[in-house]
Design an enzyme around this catalytic site. Structure first.
Site, mmCIF file in Angstrom:
data_model
loop_
_atom_site.group_PDB
_atom_site.id
_atom_site.type_symbol
_atom_site.label_atom_id
_atom_site.label_comp_id
_atom_site.label_asym_id
_atom_site.label_seq_id
_atom_site.Cartn_x
_atom_site.Cartn_y
_atom_site.Cartn_z
ATOM 1 N N ALA A 25 0.831 -1.208 0.000
ATOM 2 C CA ALA A 25 0.000 0.000 0.000
ATOM 3 C C ALA A 25 0.867 1.260 0.000
ATOM 4 O O ALA A 25 0.510 2.269 -0.622
ATOM 5 C CB ALA A 25 -0.934 0.004 1.202
ATOM 6 N N GLY A 28 1.928 1.633 -3.486
ATOM 7 C CA GLY A 28 0.717 1.808 -4.276
ATOM 8 C C GLY A 28 0.119 3.198 -4.135
ATOM 9 O O GLY A 28 -0.408 3.757 -5.103
ATOM 10 N N ASP A 29 0.216 3.771 -2.949
ATOM 11 C CA ASP A 29 -0.264 5.134 -2.721
ATOM 12 C C ASP A 29 0.474 6.114 -3.622
ATOM 13 O O ASP A 29 -0.133 6.979 -4.259
ATOM 14 C CB ASP A 29 -0.088 5.513 -1.252
ATOM 15 C CG ASP A 29 -0.475 6.950 -0.957
ATOM 16 O OD1 ASP A 29 -1.611 7.347 -1.295
ATOM 17 O OD2 ASP A 29 0.361 7.681 -0.384
ATOM 18 N N SER A 30 1.780 5.948 -3.727
ATOM 19 C CA SER A 30 2.583 6.833 -4.579
ATOM 20 C C SER A 30 2.254 6.640 -6.052
ATOM 21 O O SER A 30 2.159 7.614 -6.806
ATOM 22 C CB SER A 30 4.075 6.581 -4.355
ATOM 23 O OG SER A 30 4.433 6.954 -3.050
ATOM 24 N N ASP A 33 -1.159 8.198 -6.780
ATOM 25 C CA ASP A 33 -1.020 9.658 -6.814
ATOM 26 C C ASP A 33 -0.308 10.113 -8.090
ATOM 27 O O ASP A 33 -0.757 11.054 -8.755
ATOM 28 C CB ASP A 33 -0.262 10.129 -5.573
ATOM 29 C CG ASP A 33 -0.214 11.634 -5.448
ATOM 30 O OD1 ASP A 33 -1.273 12.287 -5.551
ATOM 31 O OD2 ASP A 33 0.893 12.167 -5.227
#
Length: 136
Positions: A25, A28-30, A33
């Site tokens: 995660a 994955g967040d980066s 975004d």
């Protein structure tokens, strides 16, 4: 759209599936975004402040949780497993200004994107994130 990373930085699906879901995660967040920001930068000619305001409408726990609910039934078995593990992961700190349910589903979606990114499945990332409702 996200590709361009050195192939030596990719993992096998087995290795990526063994990673802690919060680690998946995290990356994955980066990726999520960066995908949204890139789509907006290439798709419209607004200033950075306007681009940021548009991006945060898609890159937040509530929006990502809603997006995850729409995609859950379309995941491959491997993606569904990563999603389940991400949703059930224990967070080190409780979320602020959001529901725990939204936070867990957003984390799960980010884990799937992280898994796909680390295994070099850029076309699948494009397929999934390409269905986001971008405003222009």
């Amino acid at each position: 759209m996200i590709g361009g990373i050195d192939k030596t930085l990719r993992l096998t699906e087995d290795k990526a599936a063994q990673m802690p879901p919060l680690t998946l995660a995290y990356i994955g967040d980066s990726v999520f975004d960066l995908y949204v920001r890139t789509k907006y930068v290439l798709g419209c000619s607004k200033n950075a402040g306007a681009l940021h305001a548009m991006s945060v409408r898609l890159v937040n726990a509530r929006a990502q949780a809603e997006f995850a609910h729409r995609w859950m039934e379309h995941f491959t078995p491997e993606e569904a497993d990563v999603f389940r593990r991400g949703r059930n992961a224990k967070s080190p700190s409780p979320p602020k200004n959001m529901s725990i349910a939204d936070y867990k589903y957003a984390t799960a979606m980010e884990a799937v994107i992280g898994y796909l990114y680390l295994t070099g499945q850029d076309e699948r990332i494009d397929e999934i994130l390409g269905t986001l409702a971008f405003e222009v």
